[in-house]
Each structure stands twice: as structure tokens, then as C-alpha cells.
Write a protein that holds these residues in place. Sequence first.
Motif, short mmCIF file in Angstrom:
data_model
loop_
_atom_site.label_atom_id
_atom_site.label_comp_id
_atom_site.label_asym_id
_atom_site.label_seq_id
_atom_site.Cartn_x
_atom_site.Cartn_y
_atom_site.Cartn_z
N ALA A 383 8.43 -24.34 3.57
CA ALA A 383 7.78 -25.29 4.62
C ALA A 383 8.94 -25.60 5.80
CB ALA A 383 7.36 -26.47 3.95
N ALA A 384 10.13 -25.84 5.35
CA ALA A 384 11.20 -26.11 6.60
C ALA A 384 11.30 -24.96 7.25
CB ALA A 384 12.41 -26.77 5.50
N THR A 385 11.12 -24.04 6.77
CA THR A 385 11.51 -22.67 7.57
C THR A 385 10.17 -22.54 8.65
OG1 THR A 385 12.50 -21.63 5.86
CG2 THR A 385 11.98 -20.29 7.56
N GLY A 386 9.11 -22.79 7.99
CA GLY A 386 7.75 -22.52 8.92
C GLY A 386 7.93 -23.63 10.10
N PHE A 387 8.31 -24.89 9.56
CA PHE A 387 8.29 -25.87 10.59
C PHE A 387 9.29 -25.62 11.63
CE2 PHE A 387 9.31 -30.08 12.13
CZ PHE A 387 8.05 -30.50 12.45
N GLY A 388 10.29 -25.41 11.17
CA GLY A 388 11.58 -25.15 12.27
C GLY A 388 10.87 -23.90 13.11
N ALA A 389 10.34 -22.93 12.66
CA ALA A 389 9.81 -21.60 13.51
C ALA A 389 8.76 -22.41 14.54
CB ALA A 389 9.50 -20.97 12.63
N ALA A 390 7.69 -23.04 13.83
CA ALA A 390 7.05 -23.53 15.10
C ALA A 390 7.47 -24.48 16.01
CB ALA A 390 5.77 -24.40 14.06
N TRP A 391 8.39 -25.30 15.63
CA TRP A 391 8.82 -26.24 16.61
C TRP A 391 9.55 -25.38 17.70
CZ3 TRP A 391 12.21 -31.12 15.13
CH2 TRP A 391 12.68 -31.81 16.12
N THR A 392 10.45 -24.10 17.30
CA THR A 392 10.82 -23.46 17.97
C THR A 392 10.29 -22.75 19.10
OG1 THR A 392 13.01 -22.98 16.65
CG2 THR A 392 12.73 -21.40 18.40
N LEU A 393 8.97 -22.40 18.67
CA LEU A 393 7.79 -21.42 19.38
C LEU A 393 7.11 -22.32 20.23
CD1 LEU A 393 6.91 -18.89 16.58
CD2 LEU A 393 8.17 -18.45 18.84
N TRP A 394 6.87 -23.64 19.79
CA TRP A 394 5.47 -24.43 20.41
C TRP A 394 5.97 -25.73 20.61
CZ3 TRP A 394 3.22 -21.92 15.68
CH2 TRP A 394 2.90 -20.62 15.80
N GLY A 395 7.01 -26.22 20.03
CA GLY A 395 7.57 -27.48 20.41
C GLY A 395 7.37 -28.35 19.02
N PRO A 396 8.12 -29.65 19.08
CA PRO A 396 7.82 -30.43 17.89
C PRO A 396 6.47 -31.11 17.56
CG PRO A 396 9.00 -31.52 19.83
CD PRO A 396 9.00 -30.17 20.11
N GLY A 397 5.82 -31.32 18.88
CA GLY A 397 4.51 -32.05 18.70
C GLY A 397 3.39 -31.12 18.14
#
Length: 429
Positions: A383-397
Motif C-alpha cells: 500500500a505504501a508503495t502504491g500510494f507513493g507511486a500515485a502521489w508521484t504520478l498524480w499528486g497527493p490529492g
Amino acid sequence: MYLATTGRRDAPPTPSGVRRRVSGTVLALGAVSLVTDVSSEMVTAVLPLYLVLGLGLSPLQFGFLDGLFNGATALVRMLGGHLADRGGRPKRVAGFGYALSACSRLGLLLASGAATGIAAALAADRLGKGIRTAPRDALITLGSPPDGLGRAFGVHRAMDTTGALLGPLAAFALLWATADAYDAVFVVSFCVGLVGVLLLVVLVPSDGSTTAVGAGVRPAARVRGGSDRGPGGRHLLRSAAFRRLLAATALLGAATVGDAFVYLLLQRRYDLAVAWFPLLPLGAAAVYLLLAVPAGRLADRIGRRRPFLYGHLALLLGYALLLVPDGGPGPLLLVGVLALLGVFYAATDGVLMALAGPLLPEGRRATGLAAVQTVQALARLGAATGFGAAWTLWGPGTALVLALGALAAAVGCAWRLLPSDALTEGTPS
């Protein structure tokens, strides 16, 4: 089916007031965890400063080391559980894990800044933590009455969290007194860790039963089906209830954003100074400390399944608060998020172990608890890896919206998957 014969109709009557007592084994293990957490959190609190500012490692190098060894810890838990069950000596295996972690402090001191030595010391610390966790929790289940497991784990986790709060404060006080002498922190941490090992040797009985329960309360019953060495002891996954518990744990873990990301989101929102950032985990830990015992008592009273799920609903609300626009409630939002994070851990950490314990045969309890812990840790790592990737690609929101939706779906699935509590909600099918 791996259910202990602990239903209330089968259990003998308990004298008034005895059920509320926590066993000497649990208190002793709590003292060991408190002292050990003071030792470990002293190092954890200063390690980023020591490695990044003191030795010049890049944040990427530090993050890689920390992530690698945390992932390895999850897998080593299975080894610790297997060794504890195979030899029938959970105390000995737990003691080895505690001693290995204590000695790792000297490894940091002797490494003298060498990357290989630092990596070896960090690996020893994580291995020790992974090895000791399941045998320690098995001792708690073996040394407590089945209908008091929630309270027992709550007391233990509260004492453990007290150490986690005192450790960073001791480390920073020591650095202030010694003019940033990191070696002094490592030496004191080693000495405190040895005290924890000695407390384990002296105070904790080998099987958890010597001081397990007060007069009139019998220790946890053996499972139906005879010997723990039979098929039921070897093939934990034959239990439908245990399989459902593992599946629900994996789903919820895979939708749980790492605490570090929550703290980073709060830091970005309020533009907190770097010096204040280490205090954010202390806020959540303080709430956890206050609520761990009440949450455990509530779980024993109404069943452990519901508080476990309610805890994830509290986390869901915390994620929703992070999505409130910047013009929202100001500092109250920060306090609310930290409080909800503390509620989440108080209602889930020890309660999950109390929920899993009665589903496992006594002779395979450490292995079963290790399996639950490993599944949860690996799911959260993903989950941490996926969230970090999503943050990098699309932003924290966007990443947070995705996490919110995933957790809501996971809670809905877990509501149907989790087995009913054997003590208060009937026997699972």
C-alpha cells in the motif's frame, strides 16, 4: 475447525472480580516491551539525523536501507513463529530476538561510519524485532484467559507505547546533554536493551502459564481435535475462519496508507518546520496509549470483530479530514487526524491478535499469529508503495482520494469476511 473450547456455556464460573485482572505474564511482557522500546526508539529517533546529517547518506540511500530491512522483518516473523512452535519454547525464541536487537546498538557504535557495518547493525535490529514479535504475542495468549485477551493485549500495547514515547525524549535529552554525541545514545540504548532482556529472563515464565491467570481462572483451553501435532496443528489454512481472517487482514492492510505519508501530508498542509515534524508521531502515540486498554476491554465485552472494523472506520474519517480544503478548521484538523490515527491503532493492533488467538491451536499459535502479522505487514508495504507511486504520478490529492475509496471498499469486504468472535458472537461456520 481451530476454535478453542472457550464458549461461555463450557467455561466454569469465574469468581467475581478475577476476570478483570491482568496476568503477571502480561505485565512482565509489558515491562519488557516498555524497556525495549525505550532502547529501540532512542536509536530510531536519531538515526535519520545520524545517517543523513552525520555521515552524509542521501535520503534515497537511507530510505532504501530502511524500506529493505522493514520488508525483511515481515518475512522473518514467520521464522520466529515456526521456531517457537517447533521447539515449544516461545520465551527462548523471543529472548534471542530481544538480545539480537540490543546487540545491534553496539554494532552501530563499532561500525564507525562504515556503510557495511551500519547495514549489518540495522539488519540485526530488524531481524531481532521480527523474530520476537510472534513468540511474545503467543506468550500473551497462552498466559491469559480467553475472554480477557482484548484487555491483555491492550495493557501490553499501552506499556509498549509508553516506551515508544519515552525513547525519543530520552535520546534528544541525551544529545542535548552531550553536545550531539551519537555514540552516547548508542551505548545507553544498548544498556537499556540489556535490562529488557534480563527482565524477560527473570520475570516471564517459559510457557506463559506460571503466572498466567489468577485463582479461579483457567488458562486458555486446548483446541478440539486432540494433539497440537496432528493435522490441525500443521495445516492452519484448513480453518475457514482463519482463512477469512487472513483475507480480511490483507485487504485492509493493502488499503492502509503508511503513517509517514499522513505526517508528510500534515507537514505540507501546515508548512511545519522540520524541527516540529518528529513530534507528529508522538501525538498519535499518546492517543493510542490512552485508549489501548479501554479498546481492549470493549473488545472483550462486545466482541473483537466490531472494534477492529470501527478502528478502520476511524482511519477512513482521518483520510477524509485530510481532504478538507485549506480554508477548513485549521489546527483542529491536525489534532483530529492525529487523534483518529491513535484511535485506529488502539482499536486494531492488539485487538487483531486477540481475535486471531482463539482460532489457532495452542501448539501452532505463534506460527498462526506470525502469519497474520506477516500478511498485514506485506500488504501495508504494498500500500505504501502504491500510494507513493500515485502521489508521484498524480499528486497527493488524487492519491488520497484513491486511498479513501480503497479503504472504504476494503472495510465493506472485511465486514463480510471477518469471522465472528468465538466468545461473544457465536462460532464461525
